[in-house]
Motif scaffolding. Structure first.
Motif, mmCIF file in Angstrom:
data_model
loop_
_atom_site.group_PDB
_atom_site.id
_atom_site.type_symbol
_atom_site.label_atom_id
_atom_site.label_comp_id
_atom_site.label_asym_id
_atom_site.label_seq_id
_atom_site.Cartn_x
_atom_site.Cartn_y
_atom_site.Cartn_z
ATOM 1 N N LEU A 5 16.522 3.018 0.841
ATOM 2 C CA LEU A 5 15.224 3.577 1.177
ATOM 3 C C LEU A 5 15.184 3.873 2.667
ATOM 4 O O LEU A 5 15.782 3.148 3.481
ATOM 5 N N ASP A 6 14.479 4.938 3.051
ATOM 6 C CA ASP A 6 14.332 5.202 4.476
ATOM 7 C C ASP A 6 13.260 4.276 5.046
ATOM 8 O O ASP A 6 12.606 3.516 4.318
ATOM 9 N N ASP A 7 13.065 4.323 6.363
ATOM 10 C CA ASP A 7 12.137 3.394 7.016
ATOM 11 C C ASP A 7 10.709 3.546 6.476
ATOM 12 O O ASP A 7 9.999 2.547 6.286
ATOM 13 N N GLU A 8 10.285 4.769 6.236
ATOM 14 C CA GLU A 8 8.928 5.005 5.732
ATOM 15 C C GLU A 8 8.759 4.437 4.326
ATOM 16 O O GLU A 8 7.725 3.834 4.009
ATOM 17 N N GLN A 9 9.770 4.593 3.498
ATOM 18 C CA GLN A 9 9.704 4.056 2.140
ATOM 19 C C GLN A 9 9.738 2.532 2.142
ATOM 20 O O GLN A 9 9.031 1.885 1.367
ATOM 21 N N THR A 15 4.175 -2.813 2.297
ATOM 22 C CA THR A 15 2.714 -2.808 2.395
ATOM 23 C C THR A 15 2.076 -2.977 1.026
ATOM 24 O O THR A 15 1.152 -3.780 0.842
ATOM 25 N N LEU A 16 2.561 -2.209 0.050
ATOM 26 C CA LEU A 16 1.995 -2.290 -1.289
ATOM 27 C C LEU A 16 2.283 -3.645 -1.930
ATOM 28 O O LEU A 16 1.456 -4.184 -2.670
ATOM 29 N N ARG A 17 3.457 -4.208 -1.636
ATOM 30 C CA ARG A 17 3.798 -5.512 -2.206
ATOM 31 C C ARG A 17 2.834 -6.580 -1.701
ATOM 32 O O ARG A 17 2.392 -7.445 -2.463
ATOM 33 N N ARG A 75 5.914 8.121 -4.387
ATOM 34 C CA ARG A 75 4.860 7.737 -5.335
ATOM 35 C C ARG A 75 5.411 6.799 -6.407
ATOM 36 O O ARG A 75 4.728 5.839 -6.804
ATOM 37 N N ALA A 76 6.625 7.048 -6.872
ATOM 38 C CA ALA A 76 7.219 6.174 -7.888
ATOM 39 C C ALA A 76 7.430 4.773 -7.341
ATOM 40 O O ALA A 76 7.165 3.773 -8.025
ATOM 41 N N LEU A 77 7.900 4.674 -6.108
ATOM 42 C CA LEU A 77 8.075 3.363 -5.477
ATOM 43 C C LEU A 77 6.738 2.630 -5.379
ATOM 44 O O LEU A 77 6.645 1.427 -5.632
ATOM 45 N N ARG A 78 5.707 3.371 -5.022
ATOM 46 C CA ARG A 78 4.362 2.784 -4.939
ATOM 47 C C ARG A 78 3.885 2.324 -6.307
ATOM 48 O O ARG A 78 3.348 1.221 -6.457
ATOM 49 N N ALA A 79 4.072 3.174 -7.320
ATOM 50 C CA ALA A 79 3.568 2.866 -8.656
ATOM 51 C C ALA A 79 4.252 1.654 -9.265
ATOM 52 O O ALA A 79 3.630 0.899 -10.019
ATOM 53 N N LEU A 228 6.120 10.696 -15.173
ATOM 54 C CA LEU A 228 6.938 10.002 -14.184
ATOM 55 C C LEU A 228 6.180 8.809 -13.616
ATOM 56 O O LEU A 228 6.725 7.704 -13.491
ATOM 57 N N ASN A 229 4.910 9.022 -13.323
ATOM 58 C CA ASN A 229 4.112 7.928 -12.788
ATOM 59 C C ASN A 229 3.877 6.848 -13.829
ATOM 60 O O ASN A 229 3.905 5.652 -13.514
ATOM 61 N N LEU A 230 3.657 7.243 -15.085
ATOM 62 C CA LEU A 230 3.541 6.265 -16.164
ATOM 63 C C LEU A 230 4.787 5.392 -16.231
ATOM 64 O O LEU A 230 4.709 4.171 -16.369
#
Length: 364
Positions: A5-9, A15-17, A75-79, A228-230
């Motif tokens: 993952l890049d720095d932003e990811q 953050t989400l975790r 978005r997938a990483l976030r979901a 994809l999000n599902l």
């Protein structure tokens, strides 16, 4: 091939975790019992930039650039993380993306202003796929009229707008122009489900995103984003189920030892951990293909969603089995997760069947 993952990811996931572990997971049980999200969800989402991440900054959102710059991989990483916290609350936090991206891609200036302004003000939008052909679309000058009832759809009961994908039309329909009936099903109880009823509901040209064959193509692309999000959220729910099962197996003692040391339990956990890891890779690879505009992206998403739906179903059932009789008591988290798993298999259509239909009859 670089899988890092890049720095932003990395920052996004971290953050989400924290949000999921400290807040969202704590809300899940009470939200499920109440059949409604907590009041704190909206302010927390706004603080994290959720709900407006597909709305351009110029329109009051947090998207840097236009819709073409939107990252389905991020978005997938976030979901995945949101799915770990609560399937129902994750559905509410993710619901605005498809409508926002669709009006950016195919909508008029008026449709964009109306929807993006609504989302920037904290309202939500839902996506309605009429997979069973229950909505009839008839021409009405430069616009159309929609008649019929469809659903249930998550987030619809809370939505100010619905992005309706029917046969022959993709339209932005204000909730005030239709009849929306809220329901509370057994899974995703806090997701504010609703059914949509239209009685020759008018859709003027400036809210008609596409019609005819163009609408069918647009709906297929919107469905790819949605599925994809599902799939990503399903991976998160499956991972949560196995984490709860592992913790319980480590502390539950029978015959003088933790049940997690029994071969049958250890094998069950390991098999599910493998399926969850494989589902995660399939989802992230499919998201990368969507972002790259790859020719096989829709098929990759379909297969990732199919596999992830199977993985979450198996993981939640096996987690309940590891808990034994306690697994069916709602004082323990896996009972809710097993109820939540079913929606991942049925929302927006069943993947294997859809692929067969798309392929057409075999030659011979």
């Amino acid at each position: 091939m670089d899988f890092r993952l890049d720095d932003e990811q990395e920052l996004l996931v971290a953050t989400l975790r924290r949000f999921v572990d400290k807040q969202m997971a704590a809300w899940a049980s009470d939200a499920d019992r109440a059949g409604a999200p907590p009041d704190a969800l909206g302010p927390a989402a706004a603080e994290l930039g959720l709900g407006t991440d597909a709305v351009p900054e110029a329109a009051g959102g947090t998207l840097d650039g236009d819709a073409a710059a939107y990252s389905h991989l991020s978005r997938a990483l976030r979901a995945i993380e949101l799915g770990r916290g609560c399937a129902a609350l994750a559905a509410l936090l993710e619901t605005n993306v498809e409508p926002a991206l669709a009006v950016a891609r195919w909508g008029s200036d008026a449709a964009r202003d109306q929807l993006w302004g609504s989302l920037a003000a904290g309202e939500v939008a839902a996506t309605v796929f009429d997979r069973r052909g229950r909505l009839a679309v008839e021409p009405d000058g430069d616009g159309v009229r929609i008649t019929g009832t469809t659903g249930p759809v998550p987030a619809l009961a809370a939505a100010a707008h619905a992005l309706v994908c029917a046969d022959g039309a993709v339209a932005l329909v204000p909730a005030a122009d239709a009849e929306i009936a809220p329901i509370v099903p057994s899974g995703w109880r806090a997701a504010r489900w609703g059914t949509l009823a239209c009685d020759r509901t008018p859709v003027p040209a400036d809210r008609l995103l596409a019609r005819g064959d163009a609408a069918r193509a647009a709906a297929a692309e919107i469905r790819t984003w949605y599925c994809l999000n599902l799939a990503a959220r399903a991976v998160g729910v499956a991972a949560a189920a196995m984490a709860h099962a592992a913790a319980y197996a480590a502390e539950r003692v029978q015959f003088g030892q933790p049940i997690g040391t029994f071969e049958s339990i250890a094998r069950l956990q390991d098999e599910n951990d493998t399926r969850v890891a494989a589902a995660r890779l399939l989802v992230l690879h499919a998201a990368w293909q969507v972002d790259a505009g790859a020719a096989g992206a829709a098929d990759a998403v379909s297969r990732a969603r199919d596999f992830a739906a199977g993985a979450v179903s198996r993981a939640t059932i096996d987690a309940v089995q590891i808990f034994g009789g306690y697994g069916f008591v709602n004082d323990y988290p896996v009972e809710k997760l097993m109820r939540d798993a079913r929606a991942f298999e049925v929302l927006a259509g069943e993947e294997a069947f859809e692929r067969v239909v798309a392929r057409g009859p075999a030659a011979g």
